[in-house]
Write a protein that holds these residues in place. Sequence first.
Motif, mmCIF file in Angstrom:
data_model
loop_
_atom_site.group_PDB
_atom_site.id
_atom_site.type_symbol
_atom_site.label_atom_id
_atom_site.label_comp_id
_atom_site.label_asym_id
_atom_site.label_seq_id
_atom_site.Cartn_x
_atom_site.Cartn_y
_atom_site.Cartn_z
ATOM 1 N N ILE A 1 4.797 26.593 18.942
ATOM 2 C CA ILE A 1 5.615 27.797 19.156
ATOM 3 C C ILE A 1 7.074 27.537 18.784
ATOM 4 O O ILE A 1 7.723 28.353 18.136
ATOM 5 C CB ILE A 1 5.520 28.246 20.630
ATOM 6 C CG1 ILE A 1 4.074 28.626 20.981
ATOM 7 C CG2 ILE A 1 6.454 29.433 20.894
ATOM 8 C CD1 ILE A 1 3.854 28.901 22.451
ATOM 9 N N GLY A 2 7.579 26.367 19.170
ATOM 10 C CA GLY A 2 8.983 26.072 18.997
ATOM 11 C C GLY A 2 9.430 25.929 17.552
ATOM 12 O O GLY A 2 10.620 26.089 17.265
ATOM 13 N N PHE A 3 8.497 25.643 16.648
ATOM 14 C CA PHE A 3 8.903 25.450 15.264
ATOM 15 C C PHE A 3 8.375 26.527 14.313
ATOM 16 O O PHE A 3 9.060 26.883 13.356
ATOM 17 C CB PHE A 3 8.472 24.065 14.772
ATOM 18 C CG PHE A 3 9.343 22.974 15.316
ATOM 19 C CD1 PHE A 3 10.558 22.696 14.747
ATOM 20 C CD2 PHE A 3 8.955 22.263 16.429
ATOM 21 C CE1 PHE A 3 11.377 21.714 15.254
ATOM 22 C CE2 PHE A 3 9.760 21.282 16.960
ATOM 23 C CZ PHE A 3 10.985 20.994 16.375
ATOM 24 N N ILE A 4 7.201 27.045 14.572
ATOM 25 C CA ILE A 4 6.652 28.048 13.657
ATOM 26 C C ILE A 4 7.358 29.391 13.808
ATOM 27 O O ILE A 4 7.824 29.978 12.825
ATOM 28 C CB ILE A 4 5.134 28.202 13.882
ATOM 29 C CG1 ILE A 4 4.405 26.925 13.492
ATOM 30 C CG2 ILE A 4 4.599 29.377 13.057
ATOM 31 C CD1 ILE A 4 4.558 26.556 12.030
ATOM 32 N N ALA A 5 7.470 29.896 15.039
ATOM 33 C CA ALA A 5 8.064 31.222 15.241
ATOM 34 C C ALA A 5 9.517 31.295 14.759
ATOM 35 O O ALA A 5 9.873 32.212 14.008
ATOM 36 C CB ALA A 5 7.952 31.627 16.713
ATOM 37 N N PRO A 6 10.403 30.365 15.147
ATOM 38 C CA PRO A 6 11.788 30.442 14.638
ATOM 39 C C PRO A 6 11.878 30.291 13.127
ATOM 40 O O PRO A 6 12.747 30.895 12.491
ATOM 41 C CB PRO A 6 12.488 29.272 15.349
ATOM 42 C CG PRO A 6 11.659 28.985 16.540
ATOM 43 C CD PRO A 6 10.258 29.276 16.125
ATOM 44 N N SER A 7 10.986 29.481 12.541
ATOM 45 C CA SER A 7 11.015 29.293 11.097
ATOM 46 C C SER A 7 10.693 30.592 10.369
ATOM 47 O O SER A 7 11.292 30.900 9.336
ATOM 48 C CB SER A 7 10.013 28.205 10.689
ATOM 49 O OG SER A 7 10.385 26.967 11.254
ATOM 50 N N ILE A 8 9.760 31.377 10.910
ATOM 51 C CA ILE A 8 9.406 32.660 10.294
ATOM 52 C C ILE A 8 10.598 33.606 10.347
ATOM 53 O O ILE A 8 10.906 34.295 9.369
ATOM 54 C CB ILE A 8 8.174 33.268 10.986
ATOM 55 C CG1 ILE A 8 6.930 32.418 10.697
ATOM 56 C CG2 ILE A 8 7.957 34.703 10.528
ATOM 57 C CD1 ILE A 8 5.695 32.863 11.449
ATOM 58 N N THR A 9 11.305 33.644 11.472
ATOM 59 C CA THR A 9 12.469 34.533 11.579
ATOM 60 C C THR A 9 13.583 34.099 10.627
ATOM 61 O O THR A 9 14.281 34.934 10.058
ATOM 62 C CB THR A 9 13.011 34.566 13.015
ATOM 63 O OG1 THR A 9 13.432 33.246 13.411
ATOM 64 C CG2 THR A 9 11.950 35.052 13.982
ATOM 65 N N LYS A 10 13.758 32.794 10.447
ATOM 66 C CA LYS A 10 14.793 32.305 9.528
ATOM 67 C C LYS A 10 14.457 32.665 8.088
ATOM 68 O O LYS A 10 15.333 33.029 7.302
ATOM 69 C CB LYS A 10 14.947 30.794 9.672
ATOM 70 C CG LYS A 10 15.602 30.370 10.976
ATOM 71 C CD LYS A 10 15.632 28.857 11.112
ATOM 72 C CE LYS A 10 16.207 28.452 12.459
ATOM 73 N NZ LYS A 10 16.181 26.984 12.658
ATOM 74 N N LEU A 11 13.197 32.554 7.740
ATOM 75 C CA LEU A 11 12.804 32.922 6.378
ATOM 76 C C LEU A 11 13.039 34.398 6.138
ATOM 77 O O LEU A 11 13.419 34.821 5.043
ATOM 78 C CB LEU A 11 11.331 32.573 6.153
ATOM 79 C CG LEU A 11 10.985 31.077 6.162
ATOM 80 C CD1 LEU A 11 9.485 30.903 5.938
ATOM 81 C CD2 LEU A 11 11.771 30.329 5.116
ATOM 82 N N GLY A 12 12.832 35.203 7.169
ATOM 83 C CA GLY A 12 13.089 36.628 7.030
ATOM 84 C C GLY A 12 14.559 36.924 6.826
ATOM 85 O O GLY A 12 14.941 37.780 6.036
ATOM 86 N N LYS A 13 15.437 36.191 7.526
ATOM 87 C CA LYS A 13 16.874 36.426 7.406
ATOM 88 C C LYS A 13 17.408 35.965 6.055
ATOM 89 O O LYS A 13 18.307 36.570 5.487
ATOM 90 C CB LYS A 13 17.616 35.682 8.518
ATOM 91 C CG LYS A 13 17.417 36.254 9.905
ATOM 92 C CD LYS A 13 18.304 35.551 10.904
ATOM 93 C CE LYS A 13 18.007 34.078 10.999
ATOM 94 N NZ LYS A 13 18.865 33.410 12.004
ATOM 95 N N ASN A 14 16.894 34.858 5.551
ATOM 96 C CA ASN A 14 17.459 34.233 4.356
ATOM 97 C C ASN A 14 16.684 34.541 3.084
ATOM 98 O O ASN A 14 16.872 33.888 2.063
ATOM 99 C CB ASN A 14 17.521 32.708 4.556
ATOM 100 C CG ASN A 14 18.457 32.329 5.697
ATOM 101 O OD1 ASN A 14 19.561 32.827 5.780
ATOM 102 N ND2 ASN A 14 18.000 31.459 6.580
#
Length: 454
Positions: free
Chosen positions: A112-125
């Motif tokens: 949870i700690g690495f997959i979910a935030p990574s998806i949001t970062k890819l969406g922002k960038n």
Amino acid sequence: LILGCIILGFGVYAEVIADVVMLPGEAFAKAVTVRFKTDFGTTKVCFDASMTIIAGVSAFIIFHKLNGVGIGTILAALIAGLIANESFMNLVVTLNYIFGQIISFCVPLIVIGFIAPSITKLGKNASRLLGVALILAYTSSLGAALFSMAAGYTLIPHMSIQSAVDGLRSLPEVVFKLDIPPIMGVMSALVFSVMIGLAATWTKAVTVTKLLDEFQKIVLEIVQKIVIPILPVYIAFTFCSLAYEGTITKQAPIFISVILIVMAGHYIWMALLYTLAGIYSGRDPRGVIKHYGPAYLTAVGTMSSAATLAVALSCAKKAEPLRDDMVDFGIPLFANIHLCGSVLTEVFFVMTVSKILYGALPDMMTMVLFCVLLGVFAVGAPGVPGGTVMASLGLITGVLGFDATGTALMLTIFALQDSFGTACNVTGDGALTLMLTGYVEKHGIKHQDLHVDL
């Protein structure tokens, strides 16, 4: 190391038998034996174990961590397992069970700690070039995984692997069971991470995105301060148990063969990447490869893409076929998301471990699913300490069904050759950067100042 242990053991034996003035370690054990009528061998093992624990505590105080697992740790654990008695193994099995419970509890948190935030970062960038880079990195990692899977199904059945070995000893029972069930199953954590990450991106939920970023930092601290420090002990105890049973010592030639096969696979995959990059870009890939020697050797020594980044950038800057702006953009990005060598290694190793411990290779559909998800983990979880195998523990246990012994064995043999997997990752980054250069040239994208924050 083995010769040193034999000589040291003989020296202690001669010292005790001669009944002369002894060194402090043996003299203390002898005094306890005389006073409390205990067995000298058991007393000596307990004394040495206490010294090891003190050394570990001292490492935490001075360095704030335990040093990683090396060949010395593995050999020492094997030798201890070969000579240990049942009383000592009771302690080993019990502590190993507790450590295994702690690691299992942390696995869903890592997912949870690495997959979910990574998806949001890819969406922002998200941008055109970033999207191309992500596709290249994922395609390379997935291709390496499928290549390794095909090699595994082709080669492993013809290797003399015996899952059932005669004459094995049984491990003692766990003295004290401390059950720590995970907060949720691994697959539930994976699905939850994907859903919450995508939903936060779609709805532009700023608060949830910040919360996920903070949670990632918390999980990273848990991994760095708890999981990584106990891994060397957990691995050493597991190898000690396997040596006590006799499994690992009778399968040693297989592990050596597997490591050599995987290293050959690294070179084949790097050659394929550079060949494809040269064809697509229309530039000679040898102009890149000839400068990557220092980066490869540095990666072998450091076992870290991050630690090798400065050298890799220097090497890529010297390569005439690469555009400078693509080097500044691609090399730092690929150092985090392109893990073809590590993925190739992990796939072949999980198949080998499955054959050794469970008597059969995973079925093809399960392995395909594992490869597809492993590629996502490699791209979507940058910066996880311990590499790809640490980030993908959930897949190893959830998709492949490995137990604590299989997980620990996987972690150990991966650690033994992790330096070459990292070197393959770093060297392969040059090929993907050459593809990026070809892409911008073909699409008329002018020279620009690009960077990416991860």
